[in-house]
Design a protein around this motif. Structure first.
Motif, PDB file in Angstrom:
ATOM      1  N   LEU A 221     -15.531  -2.321  -9.973  1.00 51.37           N
ATOM      2  CA  LEU A 221     -16.402  -2.834 -11.034  1.00 51.37           C
ATOM      3  C   LEU A 221     -17.475  -1.855 -11.479  1.00 51.37           C
ATOM      4  CD1 LEU A 221     -17.002  -6.460  -9.727  1.00 51.37           C
ATOM      5  CD2 LEU A 221     -15.967  -5.870 -11.908  1.00 51.37           C
TER       6      LEU A 221
ATOM      7  N   PRO B  20       0.816  -1.218   0.000  1.00 51.82           N
ATOM      8  CA  PRO B  20       0.000   0.000   0.000  1.00 51.82           C
ATOM      9  C   PRO B  20       0.853   1.273   0.000  1.00 51.82           C
ATOM     10  CG  PRO B  20      -0.844  -1.578   1.583  1.00 51.82           C
ATOM     11  CD  PRO B  20       0.452  -2.115   1.087  1.00 51.82           C
TER      12      PRO B  20
ATOM     13  N   MET C 286      -5.383  -9.737 -13.905  1.00 53.60           N
ATOM     14  CA  MET C 286      -5.171  -9.478 -12.475  1.00 53.60           C
ATOM     15  C   MET C 286      -4.477 -10.626 -11.749  1.00 53.60           C
ATOM     16  SD  MET C 286      -8.877  -7.805 -11.750  1.00 53.60           S
ATOM     17  CE  MET C 286      -8.819  -7.563  -9.991  1.00 53.60           C
TER      18      MET C 286
ATOM     19  N   GLY D  99     -18.458 -10.425 -11.030  1.00 52.93           N
ATOM     20  CA  GLY D  99     -18.748  -9.795 -12.321  1.00 52.93           C
ATOM     21  C   GLY D  99     -17.497  -9.409 -13.094  1.00 52.93           C
ATOM     22  N   TYR D 100     -16.326  -9.833 -12.596  1.00 56.70           N
ATOM     23  CA  TYR D 100     -15.099  -9.578 -13.367  1.00 56.70           C
ATOM     24  C   TYR D 100     -15.084 -10.497 -14.583  1.00 56.70           C
ATOM     25  CZ  TYR D 100     -12.925  -6.579  -9.837  1.00 56.70           C
ATOM     26  OH  TYR D 100     -12.626  -5.541  -9.009  1.00 56.70           O
ATOM     27  N   LYS D 101     -14.646  -9.961 -15.716  1.00 61.42           N
ATOM     28  CA  LYS D 101     -14.604 -10.777 -16.937  1.00 61.42           C
ATOM     29  C   LYS D 101     -13.344 -11.641 -16.923  1.00 61.42           C
ATOM     30  CE  LYS D 101     -16.981  -7.119 -19.320  1.00 61.42           C
ATOM     31  NZ  LYS D 101     -16.780  -5.854 -20.011  1.00 61.42           N
TER      32      LYS D 101
ATOM     33  N   PHE E 158      -5.861   0.293  -8.828  1.00 59.58           N
ATOM     34  CA  PHE E 158      -6.230  -0.854  -8.009  1.00 59.58           C
ATOM     35  C   PHE E 158      -5.734  -2.148  -8.640  1.00 59.58           C
ATOM     36  CE2 PHE E 158      -9.162  -4.373  -7.382  1.00 59.58           C
ATOM     37  CZ  PHE E 158      -8.950  -4.587  -6.028  1.00 59.58           C
ATOM     38  N   ASN E 159      -5.929  -2.248  -9.951  1.00 64.29           N
ATOM     39  CA  ASN E 159      -5.522  -3.477 -10.642  1.00 64.29           C
ATOM     40  C   ASN E 159      -4.046  -3.772 -10.429  1.00 64.29           C
ATOM     41  OD1 ASN E 159      -8.059  -3.787 -11.523  1.00 64.29           O
ATOM     42  ND2 ASN E 159      -7.626  -3.617 -13.719  1.00 64.29           N
TER      43      ASN E 159
ATOM     44  N   GLU F   6     -10.209  -9.819 -17.650  1.00 66.21           N
ATOM     45  CA  GLU F   6      -9.744  -8.977 -16.532  1.00 66.21           C
ATOM     46  C   GLU F   6      -9.080  -9.838 -15.464  1.00 66.21           C
ATOM     47  OE1 GLU F   6     -13.033  -5.368 -16.409  1.00 66.21           O
ATOM     48  OE2 GLU F   6     -13.596  -7.311 -15.622  1.00 66.21           O
TER      49      GLU F   6
ATOM     50  N   ARG G  87     -22.188  -7.901 -12.837  1.00 66.88           N
ATOM     51  CA  ARG G  87     -21.315  -6.741 -12.625  1.00 66.88           C
ATOM     52  C   ARG G  87     -22.146  -5.494 -12.322  1.00 66.88           C
ATOM     53  NH1 ARG G  87     -16.084  -6.373 -15.566  1.00 66.88           N
ATOM     54  NH2 ARG G  87     -15.344  -4.235 -15.474  1.00 66.88           N
TER      55      ARG G  87
ATOM     56  N   ARG H 109      -2.101  -2.755  -7.930  1.00 66.55           N
ATOM     57  CA  ARG H 109      -1.849  -3.169  -6.546  1.00 66.55           C
ATOM     58  C   ARG H 109      -2.324  -4.606  -6.318  1.00 66.55           C
ATOM     59  NH1 ARG H 109      -4.987   0.356  -3.340  1.00 66.55           N
ATOM     60  NH2 ARG H 109      -5.691   1.437  -5.197  1.00 66.55           N
ATOM     61  N   PHE H 110      -3.444  -4.929  -6.941  1.00 65.30           N
ATOM     62  CA  PHE H 110      -3.994  -6.276  -6.805  1.00 65.30           C
ATOM     63  C   PHE H 110      -3.001  -7.300  -7.362  1.00 65.30           C
ATOM     64  CE2 PHE H 110      -6.459  -9.942  -7.932  1.00 65.30           C
ATOM     65  CZ  PHE H 110      -7.417 -10.047  -6.928  1.00 65.30           C
TER      66      PHE H 110
ATOM     67  N   SER I 280      -0.039  -7.811  -5.185  1.00 66.06           N
ATOM     68  CA  SER I 280      -0.331  -8.558  -3.967  1.00 66.06           C
ATOM     69  C   SER I 280      -0.418 -10.048  -4.259  1.00 66.06           C
ATOM     70  CB  SER I 280      -1.622  -8.049  -3.330  1.00 66.06           C
ATOM     71  OG  SER I 280      -2.742  -8.553  -4.009  1.00 66.06           O
ATOM     72  N   ILE I 281      -0.959 -10.393  -5.424  1.00 66.62           N
ATOM     73  CA  ILE I 281      -1.036 -11.814  -5.798  1.00 66.62           C
ATOM     74  C   ILE I 281       0.365 -12.355  -6.090  1.00 66.62           C
ATOM     75  CG2 ILE I 281      -1.838 -13.413  -7.608  1.00 66.62           C
ATOM     76  CD1 ILE I 281      -4.262 -12.694  -6.187  1.00 66.62           C
TER      77      ILE I 281
ATOM     78  N   THR J 292     -10.211 -17.434  -5.339  1.00 67.61           N
ATOM     79  CA  THR J 292     -10.215 -15.992  -5.657  1.00 67.61           C
ATOM     80  C   THR J 292     -10.729 -15.777  -7.070  1.00 67.61           C
ATOM     81  OG1 THR J 292      -8.315 -15.701  -4.246  1.00 67.61           O
ATOM     82  CG2 THR J 292      -8.732 -13.942  -5.821  1.00 67.61           C
TER      83      THR J 292
ATOM     84  N   THR K  24     -22.232 -12.312 -16.939  1.00 68.63           N
ATOM     85  CA  THR K  24     -21.119 -11.666 -16.213  1.00 68.63           C
ATOM     86  C   THR K  24     -21.384 -10.164 -16.118  1.00 68.63           C
ATOM     87  OG1 THR K  24     -19.594 -13.307 -17.062  1.00 68.63           O
ATOM     88  CG2 THR K  24     -18.616 -11.299 -16.210  1.00 68.63           C
TER      89      THR K  24
END
Lengths: 777, 232
Positions: free
Chosen positions: B110, A414, A694, A685-687, A422-423, A690, B82, A425-426, A429-430, A677, B78
């Protein structure tokens, strides 16, 4: 029962196992294919040199007469004698030397010509059959008996699709091919000092009978070859042979024609050992991770089994199925593919080192190193990992791990990436969650990139060598006369004086080509790497010399160094002179030392007018000792380099396979680790695209860092290896790596990464949404 | 508005057919607080899966805000999830490497019309813990974070699968209080699937399920506050 369960799990998730098997296979295949090639080559050369009585050394007869000889014959040089006197003198000298050193000496006469045959320019060196030293090996047919018969080198015949009974024309004479041969003193058939490289389809060795040989109109040259009567010799014994009659004495191990094969075997063996060990090391790490992951996933089950009374040794033996299967299948297939690959490799070696190669025979050590050793190493390592995992108490194994603590690096994210999206940082982190995976990715990319960059640098060096050789020479022919001349030359030609000499480095004497040149050159360019003309610098410094970058690299000679030149000559006395290096000429293939022709001639008591070589556009044939066509020279370099290019392609393929295996395994581990995850992100709702970005596409920075780190490592490794490589191969490589090559290399690594992502994404797409609804275990 | 018309869901395992939903029909109005009750195997989780578009139906139609989700492709579903839906799970599914704030960002990321994270943190009473990691939180706190994460993208419907299943009564009620408050303040439709019968008293509508069928729909005229209910 447990084994059945493990096997089922393995079949359900075969990628990691396939990856490990592939790595063991790759290591095994490389080791076995080159191992057998080197074993066969070494076995062949060892037997060939004994059975066919290879010379122990070769030398030139000093053309100056000794004081005693001068008294008898009243001339200074051999060529001033009549033919019969020459013969008597040489025979006397040979008898004397044979008695003094307990050796056998034989005259190896040959005639070398450039001919137009088979629709191309061919350089052919012709011999007659020898008696006691360097016997001829007849692969097919027989040696020529009649006047119109010829035997040709086997590799040349194969490359030109020649058959026994075919005709072969040399100048105006037509010969019938009656045999295909190998010559033990021309294992690496280097035909001139100027043509260091081989073009096996344009360079031939031939054998004629005595009559045909003497009737052939071509300049005759002579090598004197010697062999110790006691059968073997040491380096010291060779050094002890030091006689006024003998000049340019070279022992068989040092002579490129006969000794290059040993250097190649040594260098290849070192390379293959290093490569196999690194791949095996990666396989060991990955198998450790796979086993660890499998056990972690089933730890609850293991806990239950242990609580039922299963001993950890029983569980351990069941989980050992992973390394056992991987190592047995991987090394078994590796041995098999390596064995099959060895056949074309041996053929490739035979085109370079021309010998009657033996058939592949089972080698116990190769079997041990390629099958038994990987099995032992992989299994011992896995045993230790599994032992520590299954020895935990049942309750500890069954305990539900509610939440995972985060490592210190993740805690810094952070702060470190506050302003990033955000993406981003995500992703970090992974990525940083699995430091083990990160480490393997890094090591895998570094190792692959080292090979890739090595190959690219090598490729660029080759291009550079060919380019330099091409632009330096504006002439068509380099002619060297049999003896010095004062004949008026054409205005446009460049003359030079070439003398075989040595430079003294420590206790060693290094053979060089000492060249005296004029201050104005039309057809030859003496330039350094920066493209600066070095002729004016040479003429501004009376005691100055320019050395080629080959000498500079191999013997660590720098600008302003003093070098001691030992002038050896057929034409005059031997003496030593100190000279200062005032320039380093860009030439990677020849051990040149340039000085002004005036200074050089002075050393031999000759005035400025004398010279013994020309760079010219005319094909001169009279009194010529050797003539090299520029095209032939470039062709031979290109041909030689094509062998290295094949080696480069192999390295690129290995590096890509290695990177691909590591990256695909890591991507699949990543999917397994983030299974829930991924499912959860899908539910949110993430495609899929995406989520791929990520969760999967998270190693690009580490790949970039790994690649960049590998550049200096590779360059430093090449530099440190350069002296060895150069002296083994007898030419230097310019260490070059342009930005475009660096980018190209990264594109290869990136595409490999992208391909692994594409494949891993298919698995990601299959993860069900309901997975997120399941309760954590 | 959610309209469920004659929905059937049959799972085929080899030759065995399992009827998880049998001719289920129902309407849920906007802003309603719905509790789906039933024992294990009653079909309530399948109900949640098909209504939220996580699973397909064997027959029947589900229409959410005039969109027929049973006719949608995987990609369209999806996109639908979303835009419209939020989810809360029994296992909180927080991402262990992300802080509280970042976990909520997973939801916010999202939406084109998200709710501010600080505002949500205040609503769930966890402003102070925003830089903490999941392992530093209690179960109730983790579930509250998952609620904030689900709401951050400002969904019109929130599906909750046993949201208090892993919690004791006190923390479970804290979580329900948050849900009740947000339902009121944000007018979000909330559908809770649970086997905890005590929860039914806080719902506008209670759906009782057994063997894949809705056997009773109860309109709760006298809805209670969370503090008024008891587990036992």
């Amino acid at each position: 029962m447990i084994i059945k369960n493990i096997l089922k799990g393995m079949i359900k998730k075969p990628f990691a196992m396939i990856g490990i098997i592939s790595m063991v296979l790759l290591a095994g295949c490389l080791y076995v294919s080159l191992g057998y090639t080197l074993f066969v080559t070494e076995d062949t050369v060892n037997q060939f040199v004994v059975d066919y009585k290879q010379e122990d050394f070769t030398f030139q007869m000093n053309s100056s007469l000794s004081d005693e000889e001068k008294e008898v014959y009243q001339v200074d040089y051999i060529y001033q004698l009549s033919n019969s006197d020459q013969k008597t003198l040489i025979n006397n000298r040979i008898n004397l030397l044979e008695n003094e050193y307990q050796i056998n000496i034989e005259v190896r006469e040959y005639k070398q010509l450039s001919i137009h045959e088979l629709d191309k320019e061919i350089t052919i060196r012709l011999f007659t059959d020898s008696k006691d030293i360097n016997l001829t090996y007849v692969e097919k047919g027989r040696l020529p008996e009649a006047n119109n018969e010829i035997a040709l080198s086997m590799v040349f015949a194969e490359n030109n699709d020649l058959q026994l009974g075919d005709n072969f024309k040399i100048n105006q004479s037509t010969y019938k091919i009656v045999g295909f041969i190998y010559l033990v003193d021309y294992i690496y058939p280097q035909l001139t000092n100027e043509l260091f490289a081989l073009d096996t389809s344009k360079q031939a060795l031939g054998m004629l009978n005595e009559d045909s040989f003497s009737n052939l109109e071509a300049p005759k040259d002579v090598d004197y070859v010697g062999k110790f009567l006691k059968g073997n010799y040491t380096e010291e014994e060779i050094k002890e042979i030091d006689h006024f009659y003998m000049v340019n004495l070279v022992d068989a191990k040092t002579n490129f024609r006969t000794g290059a094969v040993y250097g190649e075997i040594k260098a290849d063996r070192a390379m293959i050992n290093a490569l196999s060990v690194i791949i095996l090391f990666l396989a060991v790490i990955i198998i450790g991770i796979v086993v660890n992951k499998s056990i972690q996933m089933e730890k609850n089950q293991i806990g239950v089994l242990k609580s039922l009374g299963y001993s950890h040794l029983r569980l351990l033996s069941a989980y050992m199925i992973y390394p056992i299967i991987a190592s047995v299948i991987g090394s078994g297939l590796g041995y098999l593919t390596g064995y099959l690959l060895a056949h074309p490799l041996i053929d490739m070696f035979r085109s370079m080192f021309q010998m009657p190669m033996h058939h592949i025979q089972f080698n116990f050590m190769i079997f041990i190193y390629s099958i038994v050793l990987p099995i032992i190493v992989l299994n011992i390592f896995s045993f230790i990992i599994i032992y520590f995992l299954v020895r935990k108490k049942p309750l500890e194994l069954m305990r539900v791990k509610v939440s995972q603590k985060v490592n210190f690096i993740i805690k810094r994210i952070p702060q470190l990436f506050k302003k990033k999206s955000f993406n981003t940082r995500f992703k970090y982190s992974i990525a940083l969650r699995g430091l083990g995976k990160l480490f393997i990715t890094f090591i895998g990319v570094v190792v692959s990139s080292i090979y890739l960059i090595f190959a690219l640098s090598f490729s660029q060096s080759i291009d550079s060598i060919i380019h330099v050789s091409s632009v330096q020479a504006n002439y068509q022919y380099q002619v060297i006369y049999e003896y010095p001349t004062q004949t008026e030359k054409s205005e446009s030609d460049d003359r030079f004086m070439i003398m075989p000499s040595e430079i003294i480095i420590g206790d060693d004497e290094v053979k060089v080509q000492l060249m005296g040149i004029d201050d104005k050159l039309n057809k030859y360019q003496l330039k350094n790497e920066a493209g600066k003309n070095l002729v004016p610098i040479l003429y501004d410094n009376e005691d100055g010399v320019v050395v080629s970058s080959m000498l500079s690299t191999i013997h660590n000679i720098d600008l302003n160094d003093s070098i001691t030149l030992h002038l050896l000559s057929e034409y005059g006395s031997e003496n030593e002179i100190e000279m200062k290096v005032v320039g380093i000429m860009e030439n990677y293939t020849t051990p040149y030392v340039f000085m002004s022709i005036k200074s050089l001639n002075e050393q031999y008591g000759l005035d400025d007018n004398w010279y013994n070589g020309l760079w010219t556009d005319q094909k001169i044939t009279q009194n010529v000792k050797s003539i090299v066509h520029k095209e032939e020279m470039i062709d031979s370099i290109e041909e030689m380099m094509s062998l290295f290019k094949a080696f480069i392609y192999v390295m690129v393929v290995i590096s890509v396979i290695l990177a691909f295996i590591v990256l695909i395994i890591i991507s699949i581990f990543n999917i397994q680790d983030n299974f829930k995850t991924i499912s959860f992100l899908k539910v949110m709702g993430y495609k899929d695209k995406e989520i791929t970005t990520m969760v999967l596409n998270i190693y690009l920075p580490i790949i970039l860092v790994g690649y960049l780190v590998s550049i200096p490592i590779t360059i430093m490794s090449i530099r440190s290896m350069m002296v060895t490589i150069s002296s083994e191969l007898n030419f230097a490589f310019p260490i070059q790596l342009s930005t475009s090559y660096i980018i190209f290399g990264f594109i290869i690594i990136f595409l490999t990464y992208y391909l692994s992502l594409r494949i891993a994404r298919r698995r990601l797409n299959k993860i069900p949404l309901q997975e997120a609804l399941k309760i954590n275990e | 508005m959610i309209k469920i018309k004659n929905v059937r869901k049959i799972y085929q395992t080899g030759v065995v057919e399992t009827h998880a939903l049998r001719d289920v029909s129902l309407e849920i109005k906007d802003g309603e607080f719905v509790v789906v009750l039933g024992p294990s195997g009653s079909g309530k989780s399948t109900f949640l899966n098909v209504v939220s578009g996580l699973d397909s139906v064997t027959s029947g139609h589900i229409i959410v805000d005039d969109e027929v989700i049973t006719d949608m492709s995987d990609k369209e579903l999806t996109n639908f999830r979303r835009r419209k839906l939020g989810f809360i799970f029994q296992s909180y599914n927080l991402l262990s490497n992300l802080t509280v704030y970042e976990n909520i960002e997973v939801g916010k990321n999202l939406s084109h019309n998200p709710i501010e994270i600080d505002e949500l943190l205040e609503k769930i009473g966890m402003t102070i813990e925003k830089d903490k990691y999941p392992y530093q939180l209690s179960g109730g706190q983790q579930q509250r974070v998952s609620i904030a994460r689900a709401l951050a993208k400002n969904p019109s419907i929130l599906f909750c699968d046993e949201p208090t299943g892993a919690l004791d009564e006190t923390t479970g009620k804290q979580v329900l209080e948050v849900l009740q408050r947000l339902n009121k303040e944000l007018n979000t439709t909330i559908v809770i699937v649970t086997h905890n019968i005590a929860i039914k008293d806080i719902a506008d509508k209670v759906i009782h399920m057994k063997s894949g069928e809705i056997y009773e729909i109860e309109d709760n005229q006298q809805k209670k506050l969370v503090e008024e209910i008891s587990w036992s």
